[in-house]
Design an enzyme around this catalytic site. Structure first.
Site, mmCIF file in Angstrom:
data_model
loop_
_atom_site.group_PDB
_atom_site.id
_atom_site.type_symbol
_atom_site.label_atom_id
_atom_site.label_comp_id
_atom_site.label_asym_id
_atom_site.label_seq_id
_atom_site.Cartn_x
_atom_site.Cartn_y
_atom_site.Cartn_z
ATOM 1 N N GLN A 130 0.799 -1.416 0.107
ATOM 2 C CA GLN A 130 0.170 0.039 0.107
ATOM 3 C C GLN A 130 0.908 0.983 0.146
ATOM 4 O O GLN A 130 1.651 1.330 0.918
ATOM 5 C CB GLN A 130 -0.848 -0.083 1.183
ATOM 6 N N SER A 133 1.069 6.468 3.002
ATOM 7 C CA SER A 133 1.635 7.373 3.597
ATOM 8 C C SER A 133 2.914 7.980 3.030
ATOM 9 O O SER A 133 3.615 7.078 2.279
ATOM 10 C CB SER A 133 2.365 6.601 5.139
ATOM 11 N N GLU A 247 -14.748 -4.499 5.686
ATOM 12 C CA GLU A 247 -14.498 -5.771 6.765
ATOM 13 C C GLU A 247 -14.033 -5.050 8.149
ATOM 14 O O GLU A 247 -13.290 -5.547 8.866
ATOM 15 C CB GLU A 247 -13.117 -6.614 6.316
ATOM 16 N N SER A 373 -2.901 6.965 14.453
ATOM 17 C CA SER A 373 -2.669 6.853 15.489
ATOM 18 C C SER A 373 -3.781 6.960 16.642
ATOM 19 O O SER A 373 -4.582 7.463 16.384
ATOM 20 C CB SER A 373 -1.519 7.932 15.712
ATOM 21 N N GLU A 375 -3.663 9.319 18.687
ATOM 22 C CA GLU A 375 -3.969 10.746 18.898
ATOM 23 C C GLU A 375 -5.304 10.891 17.785
ATOM 24 O O GLU A 375 -6.102 11.719 18.085
ATOM 25 C CB GLU A 375 -2.829 11.655 18.668
#
Lengths: 392, 357
Positions: A130, A133, A247, A373, A375
């Site tokens: 993937q 990021s 899912e 995350s 946060e």
């Protein structure tokens, strides 16, 4: 209110359990300890395991039959995942393809794309990773800067992706790239890009555990075919956001089942050392048992809501915080109670046999960072559930 | 699978909320707890009796609705920090209903109608967790001292745990020899009671042990559900306050330092909800792991509610430490319930030992 599995679901669980008992020759933790293995041969173990699951009909079970699935519901999927975790089965190499890209192709892809990519994804002939990021775009994903420019029948992709799980072994990568530098969300498109070409370089990243399952991927004018855009041009953000919702129930029972094996392992090791009945040990174990059972209660509630056709609520952020932060408390406690022997790496002959404690201790640090995350999850809860305002 | 309550129980829950918001809003409950000798509204308890609330734990055949409905009602009572010994009364009704004999039937009826009957088990002010009693039952006579008896001074009868079994002691004509125990929670009045009275044996031997174990499970479920209501409301109060209160030109609610803590409060509350209703459902359906799941719910909800209600005071700043604002009512009740019906430590140990294979 009804939290029981149906008779058919119980029968399915028993069937999976029996199948695992006769088909999983070694728990994965034992493969990892085997000095004959290296990183590549462990990937091969996982590849063979994926093929075995596929042959038995346990791979991508929620997909329509047309695309190799069984069309089963969330509950059956969750049961399968829990049983796989309980037996310590290897994770399949194509888990990103199967949990994310496959459903995206089924929902948003072209017929051509489905026919071209899905069979080889399931057979593990092609491994997917993937590319979301970037070094400058982690939790704030929409700020990504990798760009794609049209070039005849192709797009040329330039930029850098990071934290690319399975990058070092993958043949293909699904990439979010900018096709418009101005439009924050509408300027993002979803590309399928072959890794084996001149414009792509994958560099492994050494993790705190010493292994290199992640990589960073550099694109320097890499070619992607125009017909390998998933969804329309500029729909990449929408496709990516919906695929994060697929899912949802799969993990509902998996983590509590996995942590049960950790708790069993701790109790076993503490019995051997004669420490299991010490009151201060029992106090800490009791607290961990309670917290894991509450994780399972949350998972059952999520599943029940999905099974009843209710829209998913705030549960997914609560669950993510729950299982990832619990894993840290669980492994912290294990390393405290078992003593320095739990710091021995799996290949050390004196390492505890029941679990790779040292690895799990380190891996637990990743869980609160990846997939949004802790946060970010708290931001989501505060803003979307509690409706607390954004600061001007 | 289905997590939501069925129609009957959902209706009971919403009508209970309406009843409590009308008849026992926090402001009114505060006035009663500050002025009445009992600390709760006797007329309202009689009304609850007429409506069948104290008998909720009984099966539907016996006029109740079962454990899940009971949990839903206790959840609502937590939201308004409902004063008085309702939980103990409901547990006592269920305990008497499991006993044989005319005396048991008579008192079951009276307690179900809202007359105060409570269990008297504890003998130590250092721990209310189950412990073999020293109070004796000999020749039809109970002798011993029970402590932290909920609303004990005002009880019409006590169900006393003794060396000889569970014994019903009606209130003597001269009243109880009771010393009030004034605790931090003014809406819960405990008493230490010296017993030297004739009593009626309700259950003995293994039957008494099983009955008291069952009562402990009922009490723990009710306490966990009440803790859920307390923290749910405390979270609402905290977040509402931060939306209104401004500092440095912005509502407090816009500060991330508070947002992340509010998110943790929600996670604790929702996790408690999952655990409490799962436990109530399991108990109602006699699932084999029901007792284990009740212990999980109580062990989790206690510290969770303490954290949420503590944060509720902190979110309010200075006014959170005033008698006038409500947050303290929630923190105080939480502390009371943490110690009752099995402490967190007691239930954690039960969960550890009762973990299904």
């Amino acid at each position: 209110m009804d939290l029981r599995f149906t008779d058919a679901q119980v029968a399915f669980r028993d069937e999976v359990r029996a199948w695992l008992a006769s088909n999983l020759t070694r728990p994965f933790r034992e493969e990892v300890r085997d000095p004959a293995h290296d990183a590549d041969s462990l990937v091969e173990v996982r590849r063979q395991w994926q093929r075995k699951l596929q042959a038995a009909g346990y791979l991508a079970m929620g997909w329509p039959e047309e695309w190799g699935g069984r069309g089963v519901g969330e509950v059956e999927n969750a049961i399968l995942e829990a049983e796989l975790a309980r037996a310590d089965a290897p994770q399949v190499p194509n888990f990103l393809g199967i949990s994310l890209l496959g459903p995206a192709l089924i929902h948003h892809g072209s017929e051509e794309q489905r026919r071209r990519f899905i069979p080889k994804m399931l057979s593990c002939e092609e491994i997917w990773c993937q590319g979301f990021s970037e070094p400058g775009s982690g939790s704030d994903l929409a700020s990504l800067r990798t760009r794609a420019e049209p070039d005849g029948d192709h797009y040329r992709i330039t930029g850098q992706k990071v934290w690319t799980t399975f990058g070092p072994w993958a043949n293909w990568i699904f990439v979010l790239a900018r096709t418009d530098m101005e439009d924050r969300y509408g300027g993002i498109s979803f590309f399928l890009v072959p890794i084996e070409q001149d414009g792509v370089e994958v560099r492994p990243i050494k993790q705190i555990s010493g292994e290199s399952e992640f990589g960073e991927v550099f694109f320097d004018g890499a070619l992607a075919r125009r017909e390998h855009i998933v969804g329309e041009l500029g729909e990449g953000w929408r496709v990516a956001m919906t695929l994060l919702g697929y899912e949802r129930g799969a993990a509902a029972l998996r983590y509590p089942a996995e942590y049960d094996t950790f708790l069993d392992g701790m109790v076993q090791a503490l019995r051997e050392s004669g420490d299991a009945e010490r009151p201060e040990v029992r106090a800490r174990l009791g607290q961990l048992v309670v917290e894991n059972e509450v994780l399972r209660a949350n998972g059952l509630r999520t599943l029940a809501n999905l099974a009843a056709g209710n829209a998913p609520g705030p549960e997914s952020s609560i669950e993510k915080i729950g299982w990832s932060e619990y894993a840290q408390r669980l492994t912290d406690t294990a390393l405290d109670l078992l003593g320095p022997q739990a710091q021995l790496v799996a290949t050390d002959p004196h390492a505890r046999p029941e679990l790779d404690w040292a690895y799990q201790y380190m891996w637990a640090r990743a869980g609160t960072i990846y997939s949004g995350s802790s946060e970010i999850q708290r931001n989501i809860i505060a803003k979307r559930v509690l409706r607390m305002p954004t600061k001007r | 699978m289905q997590f939501d309550l069925d129609e009957d129980r959902a209706l009971l829950k919403s009508s209970t909320r309406e009843l409590l918001e009308n008849e026992s809003p926090v402001a009114e409950a505060r006035a009663i707890m500050e002025t009445s000798p009992e600390g709760y509204d006797r007329a309202l308890y009689a009304q609850l009796g007429e409506l069948g609330y104290p008998g909720l734990l009984l099966s539907e055949d016996a006029g109740g609705m079962g454990a899940l409905a009971f949990a839903a009602v206790m959840h609502e009572m937590g939201r308004v920090a409902f004063p008085g010994p309702f939980l103990d009364l409901a547990v006592a009704v269920a305990a008497i209903s499991a006993c044989e004999g005319d005396e048991a039937r008579k008192w079951q009826e009276r307690a179900a109608a809202g007359e105060l009957v409570v269990l008297a088990r504890s003998e130590s002010r250092a721990s209310l967790d189950p412990c073999p009693p020293a109070t004796r039952f000999e020749d039809g006579h109970v002798r011993g001292t029970k402590t932290f008896v909920p609303s004990g001074a005002h009880a019409e009868a006590l169900l006393v745990e003794t060396t000889g079994g569970l014994v019903l002691v009606p209130r003597p004509e001269s009243g109880w020899d009771a010393q009030p125990l004034v605790t931090l929670d003014h809406a819960q009045r405990f008493a230490e009671i010296r017993l030297d009275h004739p009593g009626v044996l309700l259950a003995e031997g293994a039957a008494a042990v099983a009955l008291l174990a069952r009562s402990q499970v009922h009490g723990a479920l009710g306490a966990a559900a009440c803790l859920l209501g307390l923290m749910e409301r405390a979270l609402e109060l905290a977040v509402d306050y931060t939306r209104e209160r401004e500092a440095f030109g912005a509502p407090l609610a816009s500060f991330q330092a508070l947002q992340h803590r509010a998110a943790d409060m929600l996670a604790r509350t929702e996790s408690s909800r999952s655990a409490v209703y799962r436990a109530g459902w399991a108990l109602e359906h006699d699932e084999p792991d029901a007792d284990y799941l009740v212990s999980v719910a109580k062990a989790y909800a206690g510290p969770a509610a303490r954290a949420v209600c503590g944060e509720c005071i902190q979110f309010h700043g200075g006014v959170g430490y005033t008698w006038e604002y409500d947050p303290h009512l929630y923190l105080k009740r939480t502390k009371t319930l943490e110690q009752q019906h099995g402490t967190t430590a007691w239930h954690e140990q039960r969960a550890l030992d009762g973990r299904p294979a």
